[in-house]
Scaffold this motif. Structure first.
Motif, PDB file in Angstrom:
ATOM      1  N   MET A  29      49.512  26.725  37.906  1.00 28.24           N
ATOM      2  CA  MET A  29      48.461  27.672  38.224  1.00 28.24           C
ATOM      3  C   MET A  29      48.633  28.920  37.359  1.00 28.24           C
ATOM      4  N   ASN A  30      47.523  29.403  36.847  1.00 25.15           N
ATOM      5  CA  ASN A  30      47.534  30.588  36.001  1.00 25.15           C
ATOM      6  C   ASN A  30      47.430  31.843  36.882  1.00 25.15           C
ATOM      7  N   THR A  31      48.559  32.344  37.327  1.00 27.16           N
ATOM      8  CA  THR A  31      48.540  33.500  38.225  1.00 27.16           C
ATOM      9  C   THR A  31      48.049  34.763  37.531  1.00 27.16           C
ATOM     10  N   GLU A  32      48.186  34.842  36.220  1.00 26.05           N
ATOM     11  CA  GLU A  32      47.683  36.019  35.497  1.00 26.05           C
ATOM     12  C   GLU A  32      46.166  36.135  35.638  1.00 26.05           C
ATOM     13  N   HIS A  33      45.496  34.991  35.633  1.00 25.46           N
ATOM     14  CA  HIS A  33      44.039  34.971  35.833  1.00 25.46           C
ATOM     15  C   HIS A  33      43.697  35.570  37.196  1.00 25.46           C
ATOM     16  N   TYR A  34      44.395  35.131  38.229  1.00 29.68           N
ATOM     17  CA  TYR A  34      44.133  35.622  39.579  1.00 29.68           C
ATOM     18  C   TYR A  34      44.578  37.072  39.747  1.00 29.68           C
ATOM     19  N   LYS A  35      45.644  37.444  39.079  1.00 35.47           N
ATOM     20  CA  LYS A  35      46.103  38.831  39.141  1.00 35.47           C
ATOM     21  C   LYS A  35      45.029  39.757  38.566  1.00 35.47           C
ATOM     22  N   ALA A  36      44.407  39.340  37.471  1.00 37.08           N
ATOM     23  CA  ALA A  36      43.342  40.145  36.862  1.00 37.08           C
ATOM     24  C   ALA A  36      42.139  40.248  37.809  1.00 37.08           C
ATOM     25  N   LYS A  37      41.766  39.132  38.440  1.00 34.86           N
ATOM     26  CA  LYS A  37      40.647  39.150  39.378  1.00 34.86           C
ATOM     27  C   LYS A  37      40.958  40.038  40.582  1.00 34.86           C
ATOM     28  N   LEU A  38      42.178  39.944  41.091  1.00 30.42           N
ATOM     29  CA  LEU A  38      42.578  40.753  42.242  1.00 30.42           C
ATOM     30  C   LEU A  38      42.635  42.239  41.894  1.00 30.42           C
ATOM     31  N   THR A  39      43.117  42.559  40.721  1.00 28.70           N
ATOM     32  CA  THR A  39      43.185  43.954  40.284  1.00 28.70           C
ATOM     33  C   THR A  39      41.783  44.536  40.145  1.00 28.70           C
ATOM     34  N   GLU A  40      40.866  43.745  39.614  1.00 27.00           N
ATOM     35  CA  GLU A  40      39.468  44.176  39.495  1.00 27.00           C
ATOM     36  C   GLU A  40      38.868  44.394  40.883  1.00 27.00           C
ATOM     37  N   GLU A  41      39.155  43.486  41.814  1.00 35.02           N
ATOM     38  CA  GLU A  41      38.651  43.618  43.182  1.00 35.02           C
ATOM     39  C   GLU A  41      39.237  44.853  43.865  1.00 35.02           C
ATOM     40  N   LYS A  42      40.512  45.116  43.628  1.00 33.03           N
ATOM     41  CA  LYS A  42      41.160  46.289  44.214  1.00 33.03           C
ATOM     42  C   LYS A  42      40.477  47.572  43.720  1.00 33.03           C
ATOM     43  N   THR A  43      40.200  47.645  42.447  1.00 40.81           N
ATOM     44  CA  THR A  43      39.519  48.807  41.866  1.00 40.81           C
ATOM     45  C   THR A  43      38.153  49.005  42.526  1.00 40.81           C
ATOM     46  N   ARG A  44      37.413  47.920  42.712  1.00 41.20           N
ATOM     47  CA  ARG A  44      36.092  47.990  43.341  1.00 41.20           C
ATOM     48  C   ARG A  44      36.201  48.475  44.789  1.00 41.20           C
ATOM     49  N   LEU A  45      37.165  47.929  45.528  1.00 39.85           N
ATOM     50  CA  LEU A  45      37.331  48.308  46.933  1.00 39.85           C
ATOM     51  C   LEU A  45      37.723  49.776  47.078  1.00 39.85           C
ATOM     52  N   VAL A  46      38.640  50.236  46.247  1.00 36.43           N
ATOM     53  CA  VAL A  46      39.058  51.638  46.310  1.00 36.43           C
ATOM     54  C   VAL A  46      37.872  52.550  45.981  1.00 36.43           C
ATOM     55  N   HIS A  47      37.078  52.163  45.002  1.00 39.46           N
ATOM     56  CA  HIS A  47      35.891  52.945  44.646  1.00 39.46           C
ATOM     57  C   HIS A  47      34.927  53.025  45.836  1.00 39.46           C
ATOM     58  N   GLU A  48      34.698  51.888  46.491  1.00 38.23           N
ATOM     59  CA  GLU A  48      33.807  51.881  47.649  1.00 38.23           C
ATOM     60  C   GLU A  48      34.364  52.733  48.786  1.00 38.23           C
ATOM     61  N   LEU A  49      35.667  52.624  49.024  1.00 41.28           N
ATOM     62  CA  LEU A  49      36.284  53.437  50.074  1.00 41.28           C
ATOM     63  C   LEU A  49      36.153  54.925  49.768  1.00 41.28           C
ATOM     64  N   LYS A  50      36.334  55.303  48.518  1.00 38.59           N
ATOM     65  CA  LYS A  50      36.191  56.711  48.141  1.00 38.59           C
ATOM     66  C   LYS A  50      34.767  57.206  48.334  1.00 38.59           C
ATOM     67  N   SER A  51      33.800  56.303  48.224  1.00 42.62           N
ATOM     68  CA  SER A  51      32.394  56.716  48.371  1.00 42.62           C
ATOM     69  C   SER A  51      32.018  56.995  49.823  1.00 42.62           C
ATOM     70  N   ILE A  52      32.794  56.493  50.780  1.00 44.32           N
ATOM     71  CA  ILE A  52      32.471  56.709  52.197  1.00 44.32           C
ATOM     72  C   ILE A  52      33.558  57.451  52.955  1.00 44.32           C
ATOM     73  N   GLY A  53      34.643  57.787  52.286  1.00 41.61           N
ATOM     74  CA  GLY A  53      35.734  58.455  52.996  1.00 41.61           C
ATOM     75  C   GLY A  53      36.737  59.055  52.045  1.00 41.61           C
ATOM     76  N   ARG A  54      37.919  59.318  52.611  1.00 37.18           N
ATOM     77  CA  ARG A  54      38.979  59.889  51.795  1.00 37.18           C
ATOM     78  C   ARG A  54      40.303  59.250  52.193  1.00 37.18           C
ATOM     79  N   ASN A  55      41.202  59.196  51.238  1.00 38.23           N
ATOM     80  CA  ASN A  55      42.525  58.632  51.461  1.00 38.23           C
ATOM     81  C   ASN A  55      43.376  59.651  52.198  1.00 38.23           C
ATOM     82  N   VAL A  56      43.964  59.234  53.320  1.00 30.29           N
ATOM     83  CA  VAL A  56      44.779  60.144  54.122  1.00 30.29           C
ATOM     84  C   VAL A  56      46.234  59.679  54.192  1.00 30.29           C
ATOM     85  N   GLY A  57      46.588  58.715  53.385  1.00 28.61           N
ATOM     86  CA  GLY A  57      47.957  58.214  53.363  1.00 28.61           C
ATOM     87  C   GLY A  57      48.019  56.991  52.486  1.00 28.61           C
TER      88      GLY A  57
END
Length: 114
Positions: free
Chosen positions: A1-29
């Protein structure tokens, strides 16, 4: 299994999720987010206050789901690092590649989906 492929997809998803969270709230920890609304309540009239409370409730619900998704993504990235990525948490067998393509943060194989 090419874990680098999935790591790239997961990293992209993480960036998207953090962006969405920042648009509706703020990080408190570390991984904790707090829903916010745009206008300060002390400068709003009664109708605006009601609207802001409604918006805050919606943002809180959406934020909770986004936080769960972010945790799943972070857990999947940790599994890549420790060599356990792609293993069903229920059966211990490999998760199907097409399932991981559709949801790289999947915790279980198709047989053990919800």
């Amino acid at each position: 299994m090419n874990t680098e492929h999935y790591k790239a997809k997961l990293t992209e998803e993480k960036t998207r999720l953090v962006h969405e969270l920042k648009s509706i709230g703020r990080n408190v920890g570390a991984d904790d987010w707090e829903a916010t609304s745009g206008t300060p309540i002390d400068t709003a009239d009664e109708t605006e206050v009601a609207d802001k409370f409604e918006e805050l409730g919606i943002n809180d619900a959406v934020g909770g789901e986004l936080e769960k998704q972010l945790k799943d993504v972070d857990d999947a990235l940790a599994k890549i690092d420790d060599g356990t990525y792609g293993i069903c948490e229920v059966s211990g067998e490999k998760i199907e590649e097409d399932r991981l393509e559709a949801n790289p943060a999947a915790r279980t194989c198709k047989a053990h989906m919800n």
